[in-house]
Every structure is written in C-alpha cells, then in structure tokens.
Scaffold this active site. Structure first.
Site, mmCIF file in Angstrom:
data_model
loop_
_atom_site.group_PDB
_atom_site.id
_atom_site.type_symbol
_atom_site.label_atom_id
_atom_site.label_comp_id
_atom_site.label_asym_id
_atom_site.label_seq_id
_atom_site.Cartn_x
_atom_site.Cartn_y
_atom_site.Cartn_z
ATOM 1 C CE1 TYR A 61 57.225 1.617 -20.140
ATOM 2 C CE2 TYR A 61 58.624 1.490 -22.087
ATOM 3 C CZ TYR A 61 57.429 1.228 -21.454
ATOM 4 O OH TYR A 61 56.426 0.568 -22.131
ATOM 5 C CG LEU A 108 28.927 12.644 -34.439
ATOM 6 C CD1 LEU A 108 30.023 13.377 -33.681
ATOM 7 C CD2 LEU A 108 27.793 12.274 -33.492
ATOM 8 C CD GLU A 138 32.076 12.772 -25.510
ATOM 9 O OE1 GLU A 138 31.740 12.448 -24.367
ATOM 10 O OE2 GLU A 138 32.150 11.974 -26.463
ATOM 11 C CE LYS A 140 32.832 16.037 -35.273
ATOM 12 N NZ LYS A 140 33.938 15.540 -36.036
ATOM 13 C CG ASP A 142 40.435 17.098 -36.786
ATOM 14 O OD1 ASP A 142 39.858 16.230 -37.470
ATOM 15 O OD2 ASP A 142 40.874 18.158 -37.268
ATOM 16 C CE1 TYR A 251 33.732 8.437 -30.382
ATOM 17 C CE2 TYR A 251 35.874 9.505 -30.269
ATOM 18 C CZ TYR A 251 34.868 8.905 -31.009
ATOM 19 O OH TYR A 251 35.007 8.768 -32.358
ATOM 20 C CE LYS A 348 32.817 20.103 -38.625
ATOM 21 N NZ LYS A 348 33.800 19.062 -38.888
ATOM 22 C CB CYS A 442 68.650 24.060 -62.415
ATOM 23 S SG CYS A 442 68.905 25.191 -61.038
ATOM 24 C CB CYS A 445 72.793 26.736 -62.767
ATOM 25 S SG CYS A 445 72.367 25.019 -62.470
ATOM 26 C CB CYS A 460 69.801 21.613 -59.513
ATOM 27 S SG CYS A 460 71.289 22.390 -60.154
ATOM 28 C CB CYS A 465 73.468 25.256 -58.841
ATOM 29 S SG CYS A 465 71.872 26.068 -58.827
HETATM 30 S S1 IVH Z 1 30.377 9.919 -31.074
HETATM 31 C C1 IVH Z 1 27.276 7.334 -33.094
HETATM 32 N N1 IVH Z 1 32.148 11.422 -29.888
HETATM 33 O O1 IVH Z 1 33.541 12.486 -35.304
HETATM 34 C C2 IVH Z 1 28.102 8.515 -32.747
HETATM 35 N N2 IVH Z 1 32.421 11.001 -32.212
HETATM 36 O O2 IVH Z 1 32.121 13.603 -37.573
HETATM 37 C C3 IVH Z 1 29.493 8.143 -32.786
HETATM 38 N N3 IVH Z 1 34.444 12.009 -33.179
HETATM 39 O O3 IVH Z 1 32.841 9.436 -36.871
HETATM 40 C C4 IVH Z 1 30.377 9.281 -32.674
HETATM 41 N N4 IVH Z 1 35.175 12.942 -31.316
HETATM 42 O O4 IVH Z 1 35.020 9.606 -35.533
HETATM 43 C C5 IVH Z 1 31.763 10.875 -31.042
HETATM 44 N N5 IVH Z 1 33.673 12.697 -28.684
HETATM 45 C C6 IVH Z 1 33.286 12.151 -29.837
HETATM 46 C C7 IVH Z 1 34.015 12.305 -31.027
HETATM 47 C C8 IVH Z 1 33.553 11.720 -32.203
HETATM 48 C C9 IVH Z 1 35.412 12.746 -32.613
HETATM 49 C C10 IVH Z 1 34.410 11.662 -34.602
HETATM 50 C C11 IVH Z 1 33.951 10.244 -34.895
HETATM 51 C C12 IVH Z 1 32.818 10.408 -35.871
HETATM 52 C C13 IVH Z 1 33.078 11.773 -36.413
HETATM 53 C C14 IVH Z 1 31.813 12.378 -36.987
#
Ligand code: IVH
Length: 701
Positions: A61, A108, A138, A140, A142, A251, A348, A442, A445, A460, A465
């Site tokens: 690559y 959300l 789907e 969420k 992080d 998404y 959550k 320290c 020492c 230190c 030491c």
């Molecule tokens: S939809 C209008 N889908 O979670 C709705 N959000 O706690 C837009 N996030 O600000 C959000 N995965 O940054 C959506 N599959 C998912 C997500 C997702 C993570 C985040 C997003 C949002 C935050 C809210």
C-alpha cells in the site's frame, strides 16, 4: 461498495501496478497511471477501513501511495484536491470557524429498562396513529459526533456537533479519515446535496495501541476512546489527526435534496434501514451489519437485553443501542422537541462508572524519577473488580479536575482500559475537603524536585535516589525485560536494605551463600534465583536495552534499535540524527537515547555487565533457519498462554508476526472468542486456521 467484478479488476490492476511503479515518462501515460493509482488506493482504503480485510500488505500500500505522490509532484497539472495524497494537508488549521448545521443536531432521549421502552412505544403509536411500529436497532457508538455535507458528489464540509445548531468546521481534519470517501456517486441516486450524521470512533485495539505508544513516549494515556476521538477532531495539525487512528461511522441522513432543491426525505427516501443500506453501498462505514429491524417493542426489548450481555464483543466501545422508527414518514409525524427527536430512543447499558471517596494521594517515584500522584480510594466495585487505587497521572490532571482530598469522585472503566477519575462531584462537597498538595521534595530521598518547560511531570533528578533504583531494578528484572523470576519487588527491597544492590550490575554479583543464610530463604529458592539470574545473561539484546529503562524507550523501540547494532556499546558513537533515522524514533526519543549513551557512567555499567557475562552483543539471528522460517502468523481471541509469549515463540522459530489479515498471512491462530480476523481470514481462503494446540504442535512444544 464495489461489485465482485470491479473488485477483481482493481485487484488485477493493483498487481500490474505493483510490478512497475516507475514514471512512464510521457504526460498522457502518467495521467493514466495517476488515475489508476487513485482508483486502486481508494479501493484499498475501503477494503481496509470499511471491510476491515485488506488484500494487500501495508508495505505494498505504501509503495502505491509513494508512487502516486511522486507522479503528482512531477506532473502538477494532474493535481486533484480529492486525491488520496491530499488527505494529509500540511497546513495548520489554526482555528475552527463556526458553521450552521442544515438540520440541528439534536440529542437522544435515554431509556434504561423495558418499562421506559414500553411507554415510549405507546407514545409513538399514539403520535403516528399506527398499531404496530417497525423499529430499527443499531449500536450507540461512544465517540464524538460529526456532521458531514456532500454536494455534487464531493465531501465539502465536516463539522463537530457544537451546541447542536452550530458546530466547528473541522473539514481538514475529517478529510484525513480514510474511512470517509471524499467522492461518492450521489448524482446517480438523484441526490445533489446531502447532510449526514455519524460518529468518530477509535476501535478498542487501535485505542490500546495508541495508549501504548503514548505511554512509551512519556505522555499520559487517554482516559477513553471517546475523549481521544473528540480531542483528535480538534487537533490543529491534520497530520496528527491521522495518528489517532480514528474512523468515521455514519448512521443517519439528516437532509437530502435533488438538483431542483426538492427534499427527498419522506418522499424518495422512505426508511431508515434503506438509508443505512444506501450509505453502506456508497462506501461509508455504517452500522449496516449490526442493524436489526423488529415489529413491535417486545422484540426490541429482547434484543436490547441480549445485546447488553454481548457488548464486549463489539470491536469498538458502545454505550447502548439506538432504536429508531424505521418509516421516515412516521418519523415526520412524531416530530421532535427542542432537545431530541420523538422517533428515536437510546437504550443505555449499565454504566461502568462508580462513585467513591478520595481518601488521600500518594506520590510515587518512577524509575526515571517522574513523580506520579496515585489516589487512594474507598474500595468500590466497578464492573467486577474492586478499585482502591487509581493513577492521577500528573499535577495538571489534578488541577484541571480540581480534585480535593475527601471529594466524592466519579470513576470510570471503559472496556479493558485502566480505570480513571472522570470528575469530582462538586455538588457533594461539604467544605471539609482539603487541597492536594504536590510535594516539593522527593518522597524517597528528599532532594528538590524539578520540572522542565513543556514537561507534565515533576522529577527527582538524583540518580542515587533509592526509589528510582528500586524501580529501575524492578523494571530490569521484569517479565518483559530480562525476565528474572524470583527477583520481585519484595526481594529487591530486601537486598537493597542489606546494601547489596546499588546499581543494576550488582544483580550479577549477588553472594548466594549469604542469601541462603537469610531467614525465609531455602536452598531451593536460592538455587532457583541463581538459575534465573544466570539464564537472564543470554536474553536477546532488545530485552537488555529495554531493561536499561531509558526514557521513552518502550519494548517496540528497543526491538527496532537492537536490530541496528552488533554490540550495545556501538550506540555510544551514535549521533541524535542517527537515532532519528530508526523507524518511529522522533527527536524527543532520539535526544533521550543520545543523552543516555553520552553518560560515561552508563558505558561503565555496560562494560561491567559484559564482564559479568551478560550478552551485550547480538546473538546470531535464527530468522532464516527455524521451523517457521518465512512463515507469517497472526493471533486472534484469548489463548491459554499470553499473547506476547505466543508471538515470541513464532519469532524464536524464525517466523514473523503480522498486525492484520492480509494476503501475506500464512497462519491464523484462533483462541477463545475470536475477533473479526477469523472471518477475514476465512474469506481469504489462503490462510491456514489453527487452534492453539495445533500451533503448539507446529512449533514442537
Ligand atoms: S441518531 C437526531 N444513532 O449519541 C438523532 N446517534 O446521546 C441523531 N450516537 O448526539 C442521533 N450512535 O452523537 C444516533 N446509532 C446512532 C448513534 C448516535 C451514537 C450519538 C450521537 C448523539 C448522541 C446522543
């Protein structure tokens, strides 16, 4: 997305190009070559970042990339801002202008249990006058949210969420993310302008490697992937963004219009699931493979509960699931509050956070003299382990979070990352909390501490030491360095108190008869210790180099360095520039190495080690002999032995360990709960898949 036929063609083209990457010498031919290289590089980016299964090696690559860059330099008339070479902009960003999102980026609403979901479902059914709703579920992600604008098939803008109405324009930084296509055939779908939402994430494995590299360079590790990604998006220098190994997942299509400006959501685009499929087919990384649709809320609840138990199986951090009404027409009918849409809900997962009391702060002296504050906590359970002590990294960390003794603190454990203090619960303060006072001397020492400009740690600088010596010897004898079993912290402390250890080389001068006379030592434990110390004399050079504990020299750097010399003492003649020529060594590490090898005491110590029989010269490499000579290996899942031991076994027998599944891979060794590598290797069909037992048979163990 590529059809099988297109893929086959691009792979063939790659092979042809790799055979000859020279300048064809004629402008029209060069132009054709440039276009071909761009096509194949786009394709390999997609294979690597979206499909997670590369078909060429990193080295190949890089060759394609270098050839494209060279041709573009020689023929500037064929420049294109969307060429893969232009992802790494050299200009600094300075500041991020504010931009207004086409559609506000709402948050959300959160739910935590079946009851929350049932009442939400009831409300959705009322709002839409629909008896049974089709929901999509789907992950969420992080990470850090982003909004992307495509116009006329091109990525024109990338922005952070900001306050939801306005975000920061971070276009140069998002262009660096190779998982984002810069050009997509939107016009073919009748779309002229499209705004999409997504998340910038760092996979767990990439995050682990990122932190490993940071720690090796003396930088504090990132607390979690989310912080690293969100800070990464705001880096001033886009080339640093590339280093954070961030990926963009998208998404949601928040806005789409045709050339006449007609909105397409709810007319041409009718369901969430098909929108995600469209994004997937356009070449984005999406939740497509992890998206499930259900009729009615009961099935959704089942799936949410099941998935919570499997959250660790995802290769990236997820903090829950997002449930969305599938029909875009029904979504419209639900509407939104000023804060969140009524058609979506976050489920959550139980937090991996806990609250406890900060009892006191201890200051530990590291082997390079760095002083690290360590918080002692009232013991608290956090995802299955009891936590009573947590690193606070450095003084700035304490100041930034305004932590005080007696504070209630929120601690978090993200995945398999070490726990860290998120914040103090300031509302719980009683006024009795005391400031954390950083020592001026320290703790071991008593010599005065120093802090260099630009450094995060107080240090230190007394080389004698005792705390530093203790840490240096502990590091030298540790499993990853000289691996002297029996030379653990308690033994080192005992011998230091006896006055037997003043420097590393003293390990090899221990008087075993005197040890045998000490209380608690039997003949057997003394002879075990002696054997371990004797055996360590033959450790490979990189282990010795790593064991010396030179600042910023981690194991990987030590390996690369050790390959360069036949005798460790050769480094005493090296210049900083020479050190910098070694792969991945920057000015800071080079300066540290140079300083170490300028110090006559260190030369004296190496001579002493050599005199005592420690191998400081390169042992003949077993690479070309060995049972596994010329063979490549990769591991996935949990093995009964340590991953590192398995990798060393491969190397010991002359094999090579690769970092990802590529066409160069010969063997994939599969442990418990294998990751996506297994699937990738199966698809390649050329990889031998072994279980641990078969692997051990192969090396004759
Ligand atoms: S939809 C209008 N889908 O979670 C709705 N959000 O706690 C837009 N996030 O600000 C959000 N995965 O940054 C959506 N599959 C998912 C997500 C997702 C993570 C985040 C997003 C949002 C935050 C809210």
């Amino acid at each position: 997305m590529y059809t099988a036929e297109q893929e086959a063609q691009l792979i063939r083209l790659t092979e042809t190009l790799l055979k000859d990457l020279s300048d064809p010498g004629q402008a029209s031919l060069a132009q054709q070559r440039i276009l071909q290289l761009r096509d194949v590089i786009h394709y390999h980016d997609w294979r690597y970042y979206i499909r997670s299964e590369a078909v060429i090696s990193d080295a190949d690559y890089d060759r394609l990339f270098a050839a494209l860059r060279a041709l573009e330099e020689r023929y500037p008339q064929f420049a294109d801002p969307d060429s893969p070479t232009q992802r790494i902009a050299s200009t600094l960003t300075k500041e991020f202008p504010a931009v207004t999102h086409l559609v506000p980026m709402l948050s959300l609403e959160n739910s935590y249990n079946a009851g929350d979901l049932r009442s939400w479902d009831q409300r959705v059914r009322e709002l839409t006058q629909t008896p049974v709703i089709t929901y999509c579920v789907e992950p969420k992600f992080d990470g850090a949210s982003i909004s992307l604008l495509y116009e006329n098939d091109r990525l024109v803008r990338g922005a952070t969420r900001g306050d939801g109405q306005q975000g920061e324009d971070v276009t140069p930084n998002v262009r660096v993310l190779r998982s984002l296509p810069l050009r997509i055939p939107l016009s073919r779908h009748g779309i002229q302008r499209m705004e999409i939402r997504g998340e910038v994430i760092i996979s767990k494995e990439d995050f682990r490697q990122l932190n490993e590299a940071r720690t090796a360079h003396g930088e504090p590790p990132f607390a979690n992937a989310r912080n690293a990604a969100s800070g990464g998006l705001r880096q001033q220098d886009p080339s640093l963004v590339a280093k954070r190994r961030m990926q963009a997942v998208v998404y949601q299509i928040s806005y789409a219009a045709d050339a006449a400006g007609n909105e397409l959501i709810g007319t041409k685009l009718t369901s969430h699931a098909s929108n995600v499929q469209l994004l997937h087919e356009l070449g984005f990384k999406t939740p497509y493979n992890d998206l499930r649709c259900f009729e009615g809320i009961d099935a959704v609840i089942d799936y949410c509960q099941q998935t919570e138990g499997r959250r660790d199986e995802f290769p990236y951090e997820i903090d829950g699931l997002v449930i969305k009404v599938d029909s875009l027409v029904l979504q419209e009918r639900c509407g939104a509050t000023s804060h969140h849409p009524r058609w979506a809900m976050a489920f959550k997962f139980a937090a991996r956070q806990a609250i406890t009391t900060l009892l006191r702060v201890d200051f530990q002296v590291g082997r390079t003299g760095a002083i690290s504050p360590v918080a002692k906590l009232e013991p608290v359970a956090l995802s299955g382990v009891t936590i009573s002590s947590i690193s606070l990294f450095n003084e700035d960390f304490i100041r930034e979070k305004d932590l005080r003794i007696g504070d209630r603190v929120v601690i978090e454990r993200a995945g398999d990352v070490i726990p860290y203090v998120v914040q103090a619960v300031t509302s719980a303060r009683t006024g009795k909390e005391k400031p954390i006072i950083f020592p001026e001397k320290c703790p071991s020492c008593q010599s005065r501490l120093h802090k260099e400009a630009g450094e995060a740690h107080w240090r230190c600088v007394n080389t004698q030491c005792p705390a530093q010596l203790f840490e240096r010897i502990k590091h030298f004898a540790s499993k990853d360095a000289m691996d002297i079993a029996g030379m653990g912290p308690a033994t080192i402390e005992e011998f230091m108190q006896e006055g037997w250890l003043h420097r590393i080389s003293d390990i090899y001068k221990l008087d075993y008869e005197r040890i045998a006379q000490r209380p608690g030592w039997r003949q057997k434990s003394v002879s075990n210790l002696k054997n371990a110390i004797e055996a360590s004399k033959q450790q490979p050079l990189y282990r010795l180099l790593y064991g010396l504990g030179i600042r910023y020299v981690g194991e990987t750097t030590a390996r690369k360095l050790a390959e360069q010399v036949s005798d460790l003492r050769d480094f005493f003649h090296w210049t900083p520039e020479q050190f910098q020529q070694v792969q991945d060594i920057g000015p800071k590490v080079a300066a540290s190495l140079y300083d170490f090898f300028q110090e006559p005491k260190n030369l004296e110590e190496l001579n002493e080690l050599a005199r005592l029989g420690v191998a400081i010269q390169q042992q003949p490499a077993a690479k070309t002999s060995g049972k596994l000579a010329g063979k490549t290996f990769l591991f996935t899942g949990t093995l009964s032995m340590k991953r590192k031991e398995a990798e060393e076994l491969v190397e010991k027998h002359g094999g090579t360990v690769l970092s990802s599944v590529t066409s160069k891979l010969n063997y994939l060794v599969v442990g418990e709960n294998p990751g996506s590598k297994l699937e990738q290797a199966r698809k390649l069909k050329t990889v031998h898949i072994l279980c641990e037992k078969e692997f051990l048979d192969l090396v004759g163990k």
